[in-house]
Design a protein around this motif. Structure first.
Motif, PDB file in Angstrom:
ATOM      1  N   UNK A  58      47.638  83.257  20.020  1.00  0.00           N
ATOM      2  CA  UNK A  58      47.833  81.937  19.883  1.00  0.00           C
ATOM      3  C   UNK A  58      46.964  81.724  18.856  1.00  0.00           C
ATOM      4  N   UNK A  59      47.058  80.785  17.876  1.00  0.00           N
ATOM      5  CA  UNK A  59      46.585  80.424  16.715  1.00  0.00           C
ATOM      6  C   UNK A  59      45.941  79.139  17.049  1.00  0.00           C
ATOM      7  N   UNK A  60      44.712  78.838  16.187  1.00  0.00           N
ATOM      8  CA  UNK A  60      43.949  77.730  16.372  1.00  0.00           C
ATOM      9  C   UNK A  60      44.725  76.466  15.938  1.00  0.00           C
ATOM     10  N   UNK A  61      45.653  76.559  15.064  1.00  0.00           N
ATOM     11  CA  UNK A  61      46.510  75.470  14.586  1.00  0.00           C
ATOM     12  C   UNK A  61      47.652  74.999  15.885  1.00  0.00           C
ATOM     13  N   UNK A  62      47.892  76.054  16.832  1.00  0.00           N
ATOM     14  CA  UNK A  62      48.718  75.844  17.723  1.00  0.00           C
ATOM     15  C   UNK A  62      47.917  75.044  18.776  1.00  0.00           C
ATOM     16  N   UNK A  63      46.653  75.135  19.094  1.00  0.00           N
ATOM     17  CA  UNK A  63      45.633  74.750  19.889  1.00  0.00           C
ATOM     18  C   UNK A  63      45.732  73.174  19.539  1.00  0.00           C
ATOM     19  N   UNK A  64      45.171  72.850  18.171  1.00  0.00           N
ATOM     20  CA  UNK A  64      45.372  71.529  17.810  1.00  0.00           C
ATOM     21  C   UNK A  64      46.489  70.629  18.009  1.00  0.00           C
ATOM     22  N   UNK A  65      47.487  71.670  17.804  1.00  0.00           N
ATOM     23  CA  UNK A  65      48.987  70.755  17.932  1.00  0.00           C
ATOM     24  C   UNK A  65      48.953  70.326  19.422  1.00  0.00           C
TER      25      UNK A  65
END
Length: 142
Positions: free
Chosen positions: A1-8
């Motif tokens: 999982x990427x940080x961008x996915x968490x922010x999304x």
């Protein structure tokens, strides 16, 4: 999982303060927003981060006079950042090694969001649970 996915998933809302805001004002905002850290921004640039720990440390050292000082007097100015393309595992390792609980997410000096150790652990648990469920289903079908 990427940080961008968490922010999304969690959103990109970041509460910020300025270096000149008083410790009193910042503690009120920490309480009102129910967060553990705020990003310190000056002229659109991240110049620090202030956490509950920073405030407690300042109060322990200076007592009540600390409340009237600018937050720049107790913020952490050596900010660790996350990048949108970094993985949860990489950030968990960095946060554990450096003993920090919050990382502003930036790209090209633009503040995109913030992730906490709680955000990362939540997603890691979700990932592990999904993997375990998949293995259980595979074994049950076999």
């Amino acid at each position: 999982m990427l940080v961008s996915q968490i922010l999304k998933a969690k959103g990109d809302l970041v509460f910020t303060v300025t270096p000149g805001d008083t410790v009193t004002a910042v503690t009120a905002l920490l309480h009102a927003r129910r967060v553990g850290a705020l990003v310190v921004v000056d002229a659109g640039k991240v110049v620090g981060i202030v956490s509950e720990r920073d405030v407690v440390r300042s109060l322990a050292e200076l007592g009540a006079p600390a409340l009237d000082r600018p937050i720049s007097s107790c913020m952490t100015s050596d900010v660790l950042f996350a990048r949108p393309g970094e993985t949860v595992d990489a950030l968990l390792e960095r946060m554990t090694d450096r003993r920090v609980r919050h990382l502003p997410v930036c790209e090209d000096d633009k503040l995109l969001g913030i992730v906490s150790i709680g955000d990362l652990v939540k997603h890691k648990i979700s990932e592990v649970t999904a993997e375990a469920d998949g293995l259980k289903a595979y074994i049950a079908a076999g």
